[in-house]
Design a protein around this motif. Sequence first.
Motif, PDB file in Angstrom:
ATOM      1  N   UNK A   1     -66.815  22.878 -45.691  1.00  0.00           N
ATOM      2  CA  UNK A   1     -66.696  21.250 -44.645  1.00  0.00           C
ATOM      3  C   UNK A   1     -66.554  21.509 -43.253  1.00  0.00           C
ATOM      4  N   UNK A   2     -66.858  22.967 -42.825  1.00  0.00           N
ATOM      5  CA  UNK A   2     -66.803  23.062 -41.302  1.00  0.00           C
ATOM      6  C   UNK A   2     -65.558  22.823 -40.595  1.00  0.00           C
ATOM      7  N   UNK A   3     -64.591  23.075 -41.109  1.00  0.00           N
ATOM      8  CA  UNK A   3     -63.279  22.780 -40.481  1.00  0.00           C
ATOM      9  C   UNK A   3     -63.385  23.656 -39.274  1.00  0.00           C
ATOM     10  N   UNK A   4     -63.220  23.012 -38.144  1.00  0.00           N
ATOM     11  CA  UNK A   4     -63.058  23.989 -37.009  1.00  0.00           C
ATOM     12  C   UNK A   4     -61.494  24.490 -36.516  1.00  0.00           C
ATOM     13  N   UNK A   5     -61.461  25.506 -35.757  1.00  0.00           N
ATOM     14  CA  UNK A   5     -60.204  25.940 -35.198  1.00  0.00           C
ATOM     15  C   UNK A   5     -59.250  26.607 -36.285  1.00  0.00           C
ATOM     16  N   UNK A   6     -59.875  26.887 -37.454  1.00  0.00           N
ATOM     17  CA  UNK A   6     -59.012  27.538 -38.433  1.00  0.00           C
ATOM     18  C   UNK A   6     -59.491  29.117 -38.569  1.00  0.00           C
ATOM     19  N   UNK A   7     -58.501  30.000 -38.165  1.00  0.00           N
ATOM     20  CA  UNK A   7     -58.693  31.298 -38.260  1.00  0.00           C
ATOM     21  C   UNK A   7     -58.061  32.148 -39.265  1.00  0.00           C
ATOM     22  N   UNK A   8     -56.749  32.067 -39.625  1.00  0.00           N
ATOM     23  CA  UNK A   8     -56.178  32.769 -40.687  1.00  0.00           C
ATOM     24  C   UNK A   8     -55.530  31.690 -41.550  1.00  0.00           C
ATOM     25  N   UNK A   9     -55.684  32.006 -43.222  1.00  0.00           N
ATOM     26  CA  UNK A   9     -55.017  31.168 -44.015  1.00  0.00           C
ATOM     27  C   UNK A   9     -53.936  31.800 -44.592  1.00  0.00           C
ATOM     28  N   UNK A  10     -52.947  31.183 -44.894  1.00  0.00           N
ATOM     29  CA  UNK A  10     -51.810  31.918 -45.815  1.00  0.00           C
ATOM     30  C   UNK A  10     -51.474  31.102 -46.731  1.00  0.00           C
ATOM     31  N   UNK A  11     -50.450  31.501 -47.524  1.00  0.00           N
ATOM     32  CA  UNK A  11     -49.887  30.862 -48.850  1.00  0.00           C
ATOM     33  C   UNK A  11     -49.228  29.618 -48.419  1.00  0.00           C
TER      34      UNK A  11
ATOM     35  N   UNK B   1     -62.625  25.314 -46.655  1.00  0.00           N
ATOM     36  CA  UNK B   1     -62.634  25.060 -45.094  1.00  0.00           C
ATOM     37  C   UNK B   1     -64.052  25.553 -44.411  1.00  0.00           C
ATOM     38  N   UNK B   2     -64.603  26.431 -45.301  1.00  0.00           N
ATOM     39  CA  UNK B   2     -65.915  26.792 -44.794  1.00  0.00           C
ATOM     40  C   UNK B   2     -66.982  25.734 -45.048  1.00  0.00           C
TER      41      UNK B   2
ATOM     42  N   UNK C   1     -53.868  24.142 -40.577  1.00  0.00           N
ATOM     43  CA  UNK C   1     -54.796  23.414 -41.467  1.00  0.00           C
ATOM     44  C   UNK C   1     -54.203  22.124 -41.934  1.00  0.00           C
ATOM     45  N   UNK C   2     -53.019  22.019 -42.399  1.00  0.00           N
ATOM     46  CA  UNK C   2     -52.597  20.712 -42.928  1.00  0.00           C
ATOM     47  C   UNK C   2     -52.582  19.534 -41.830  1.00  0.00           C
ATOM     48  N   UNK C   3     -52.060  20.184 -40.836  1.00  0.00           N
ATOM     49  CA  UNK C   3     -51.953  19.056 -39.713  1.00  0.00           C
ATOM     50  C   UNK C   3     -53.528  18.596 -39.159  1.00  0.00           C
ATOM     51  N   UNK C   4     -54.351  19.499 -39.124  1.00  0.00           N
ATOM     52  CA  UNK C   4     -55.778  19.191 -38.947  1.00  0.00           C
ATOM     53  C   UNK C   4     -56.276  18.270 -39.834  1.00  0.00           C
ATOM     54  N   UNK C   5     -56.093  18.459 -40.980  1.00  0.00           N
ATOM     55  CA  UNK C   5     -56.597  17.742 -42.010  1.00  0.00           C
ATOM     56  C   UNK C   5     -56.046  16.406 -42.134  1.00  0.00           C
ATOM     57  N   UNK C   6     -54.750  16.299 -42.243  1.00  0.00           N
ATOM     58  CA  UNK C   6     -53.814  15.234 -42.184  1.00  0.00           C
ATOM     59  C   UNK C   6     -54.282  14.165 -41.149  1.00  0.00           C
ATOM     60  N   UNK C   7     -54.519  14.693 -40.054  1.00  0.00           N
ATOM     61  CA  UNK C   7     -54.851  13.958 -38.964  1.00  0.00           C
ATOM     62  C   UNK C   7     -56.332  13.531 -38.822  1.00  0.00           C
ATOM     63  N   UNK C   8     -57.168  14.215 -39.059  1.00  0.00           N
ATOM     64  CA  UNK C   8     -58.919  14.034 -39.216  1.00  0.00           C
ATOM     65  C   UNK C   8     -59.117  12.893 -40.179  1.00  0.00           C
TER      66      UNK C   8
END
Length: 182
Positions: free
Chosen positions: A43-53, A40-41, A114-121
């Motif tokens: 690739x500068x994926x914006x809008x991601x704050x907390x990641x979980x399993x 995530x870092x 994050x899944x929706x973010x990457x799937x969409x973009x």
Amino acid sequence: MPFGHDMVHSLATVVDLINTSPSTGGEDTLTDLRQLGAFVERHHVSGVEVLGETDLTQIRTLREAFHKVFTAPDQATAVIRLNTLLSSTRITPRLTEHDGHPLHVHYFAPGASLHEHLAADLGVALAHLLVEGEWGRLRTCSAPDCGHVFVDESRNRSRVYCDSRTCGNRMHVAAYRARRRA
């Protein structure tokens, strides 16, 4: 390919995501939250704050779906696979400027995972590539011991290796040595 910076960035990100998978012939480099955070870092994926399993599980599933688009036997199959992927995503296009980048479009909905973010973009970037008739630019490395994917950005669409410094050089040296032995 005369694509904007966001398209080029998204295509590079989807390639890197797919190439973290063991299905491309290498080691799985997306096995824990630390590795996902680094991705995530990087690739500068914006809008991601907390990641979980859950994010890790969903992204690993998403990368396999993208891999199936890249390795589709034909464009029609790639379109079906990409449409399936995109149909499960909330897409909310909006114009944005951030981090010193010029005006561009984000396709993920505000508050998206994050899944929706990457799937969409990333999915929309691949969709634009297919719409432009450039499905043939989605490639798998021709080196026999490599399954990495890449987007052929060469002008004449002639690139066959994921990296000319590693796979390409290794194959050229092997061919040279084979000619010398003959």
